[in-house]
Motif scaffolding. Structure first.
Motif, short mmCIF file in Angstrom:
data_model
loop_
_atom_site.label_atom_id
_atom_site.label_comp_id
_atom_site.label_asym_id
_atom_site.label_seq_id
_atom_site.Cartn_x
_atom_site.Cartn_y
_atom_site.Cartn_z
N UNK A 239 0.83 -1.20 0.00
CA UNK A 239 0.00 0.00 0.00
C UNK A 239 0.87 1.26 0.00
N UNK A 240 1.92 1.26 0.79
CA UNK A 240 2.79 2.44 0.87
C UNK A 240 3.55 2.68 -0.42
N UNK A 241 3.80 1.62 -1.19
CA UNK A 241 4.51 1.75 -2.46
C UNK A 241 3.64 2.31 -3.58
N UNK A 242 2.33 2.15 -3.48
CA UNK A 242 1.45 2.41 -4.63
C UNK A 242 1.66 3.78 -5.27
N UNK A 243 1.77 4.87 -4.49
CA UNK A 243 1.94 6.17 -5.15
C UNK A 243 3.25 6.30 -5.92
N UNK A 244 4.23 5.44 -5.61
CA UNK A 244 5.54 5.56 -6.23
C UNK A 244 5.72 4.66 -7.45
N UNK A 245 4.83 3.72 -7.66
CA UNK A 245 5.03 2.74 -8.73
C UNK A 245 4.82 3.39 -10.09
N UNK A 246 5.66 3.09 -11.08
CA UNK A 246 5.51 3.68 -12.41
C UNK A 246 4.30 3.12 -13.13
N UNK A 247 3.81 3.88 -14.11
CA UNK A 247 2.63 3.45 -14.86
C UNK A 247 2.87 2.16 -15.62
N UNK A 248 4.11 1.88 -15.99
CA UNK A 248 4.40 0.65 -16.72
C UNK A 248 4.21 -0.60 -15.87
N UNK A 249 4.08 -0.43 -14.56
CA UNK A 249 3.99 -1.57 -13.65
C UNK A 249 2.58 -1.71 -13.09
N UNK A 250 1.96 -2.85 -13.35
CA UNK A 250 0.65 -3.17 -12.78
C UNK A 250 0.82 -4.35 -11.83
N UNK A 362 -4.17 -3.00 -8.09
CA UNK A 362 -3.74 -1.61 -8.07
C UNK A 362 -4.26 -0.92 -9.32
N UNK A 363 -4.95 0.20 -9.16
CA UNK A 363 -5.50 0.97 -10.27
C UNK A 363 -4.58 2.16 -10.55
N UNK A 364 -5.14 3.32 -10.86
CA UNK A 364 -4.32 4.51 -11.11
C UNK A 364 -3.70 4.50 -12.50
N UNK A 365 -2.70 5.34 -12.69
CA UNK A 365 -2.03 5.42 -13.99
C UNK A 365 -2.97 5.89 -15.08
N UNK A 366 -2.84 5.27 -16.26
CA UNK A 366 -3.67 5.65 -17.41
C UNK A 366 -5.15 5.45 -17.12
N UNK A 382 -10.76 5.64 -7.22
CA UNK A 382 -10.20 4.70 -6.23
C UNK A 382 -8.84 4.16 -6.66
N UNK A 383 -8.02 3.83 -5.69
CA UNK A 383 -6.68 3.33 -5.98
C UNK A 383 -6.62 1.81 -6.04
N UNK A 384 -7.64 1.13 -5.51
CA UNK A 384 -7.62 -0.33 -5.44
C UNK A 384 -9.00 -0.89 -5.76
N UNK A 385 -9.01 -1.98 -6.50
CA UNK A 385 -10.21 -2.78 -6.72
C UNK A 385 -10.03 -4.09 -5.97
#
Length: 470
Positions: A239-250, A362-366, A382-385
């Protein structure tokens, strides 16, 4: 109208007339292959339709719709047949089966594909990867492309390229009155808006045109397995990593029971574990740096994250999701608060069968950059499904597993708050559908339903009821 499936009300002459107008075939009770033709992926739904029309093309779909309307038959539409809620089959009605329709045309210059609605993700990936292209879609390769797309489409490319429906550029659809219409930004734009997240409510989509992206043939993907005693640490650090993960990573966290697979030590088999599944869509060198923090979430029991073909990532979960089990899903868009994660862990410890699981996508990104009003899939913040899965080898433990899944969903979502993702729910109840769309979106969907299916002919779906049916 209740149809006698032993060839009573629908006589041989009536069916012969239908068959004469088809390139495809008709299967009915008593025919060779009927039991195979009526069987769907989810064994929780054991139905006996009066007729199964296996369509060879759009003209057959038109003919089947006209016949269903003339005979006042309940209509089920089948693409890949994965519908968790069992919408791709019915008792006594007609199944309009698109699965023989597997044609595809890839334009590698324009990066577009036109695909018939009977294709699965395995079929489509086979065609597009020949050109080094891909479309966001499918976590299990036997899933059909059509229903998956119409409900949204959560995939390994979600953060890089959005939902499958976000990449839809046009669709061909047969309406309840037998017309063939095209939907795109330029043609029937309200229908096009509704098809991207509104499900199969408005007609039978027979072909879909998508935007493709350069992906593969090699990507970085795979699984990292952590022990149960580190579960709270792993999901909290994730959860703490989610804001830092790049869009290329799901990434997807799966709280599950370890299957007897060769890459896990025998003493782990049958124990509860936490699995981190991921795919990085960029270049491999950057991917190694991007997944390094995932390896540090805990002490891995097994780490099979590395370079592999994109098609291998697309099929890596297939052995765990074969046909013939009883399945029920329920879902919620959530924020992973301490309370939500505590609920996830509590219910992980009480799974009724080894195949019952809790997934955190993990959602977010595009996905999050698409304006909420652009498509009928409007849950972009939302950030998570969370997907709660009740899965049993047979019917024996299924009812208890469904009770477990519903209770888990309610607690994780916070006393039932949080919209559902329509592709990840085994409930077709109207209140569940209404809760999945904001009020103004639901009202707009009703207006589109009124325009294309005012009598609710297509109601075996997460149903948007037309005005006259409310």
């Amino acid at each position: 109208m209740s149809v006698d499936t032993s060839r009573g009300i629908l006589g041989d002459a009536t069916i012969a007339e239908l068959e004469a107008g088809l390139r495809g075939t008709v299967v009915r009770p008593g025919d060779d292959g009927y039991d195979e033709a009526r069987t769907v992926w989810n064994a929780a739904h054991d139905k006996r339709p009066a007729l199964i029309v296996r369509c060879a093309g759009t003209a057959d779909v038109v003919r089947a719709v006209e016949f269903a309307r003339s005979q006042d038959l309940l209509v089920a539409v089948r693409g890949g047949g994965h519908s968790i809620a069992g919408f791709s089959t019915c008792d006594d009605g007609i199944v309009i089966d698109l699965s023989p329709m597997k044609g595809a045309f890839v334009d590698p210059v324009r990066r577009r594909v036109i695909a018939q609605a009977g294709m699965t993700w395995g079929d489509l990936d086979h065609e597009t990867q020949a050109f080094g292209l891909a479309l966001p879609g499918g976590l299990v390769s036997s899933t059909g492309i059509s229903g998956f797309t119409l409900g949204g489409g959560v995939s390994w490319l979600l953060r890089r390229h959005g939902l499958t429906s976000d990449n839809l550029t046009a669709a061909e659809m047969v309406t309840a009155d037998g017309r063939v219409v095209r939907a795109s930004e330029e043609e029937n734009p309200e229908l096009f808006w509704a098809l991207r997240g509104g499900g199969g409510n408005f007609g039978i989509v027979t072909s879909l045109e998508f935007r493709l992206h350069p992906v593969g043939p090699q990507v970085l993907g795979g699984l990292i397995v952590f022990p149960l005693e580190e579960a709270r640490q792993v999901i909290t650090r994730w959860r703490e990593l989610l804001p830092e993960l790049p869009d290329d990573l799901t990434t997807v966290v799966n709280l599950t029971t370890a299957p007897p697979v060769p890459f896990l030590p025998p003493e782990v088999h049958g124990t509860r574990v936490v699995v981190l599944a991921a795919m990085y869509a960029g270049d491999l060198a950057s991917g190694e740096a991007a997944v390094a923090p995932l390896r540090a979430l805990g002490t891995p029991i097994a780490d099979i994250m590395g370079p592999m073909p994109y098609t291998a990532v697309q099929t890596m979960l297939d052995p765990l999701w074969t046909a013939g089990a009883h399945n029920y899903f329920t879902s919620a868009f959530v924020e992973p608060s301490d309370e939500a994660l505590d609920a996830v862990l509590r219910h992980h410890l009480t799974t009724p069968t080894p195949s019952c699981e809790v997934h955190l996508h993990h959602l977010g990104g595009a996905f999050a950059r698409v304006p909420a009003e652009a498509t009928a899939f409007s849950q972009r913040e939302p950030s998570v499904l969370c997907n709660v899965v009740a899965r049993c080898a047979d019917a024996r433990d299924f009812d208890d597993s469904v009770v477990w899944a519903r209770a888990a969903r309610e607690e994780i979502a916070g006393n039932g708050r949080g919209a559902m993702y329509v592709n990840f729910t085994g409930d077709g109840a109207e209140d569940k559908v209404r809760a999945s769309y904001p009020e103004e979106v639901y009202a707009r969907l009703v207006r589109v339903k009124d325009a294309y299916d005012p009598t609710n002919m297509f109601r075996l779906n997460q149903n948007i009821r037309p005005s006259e049916a409310t």
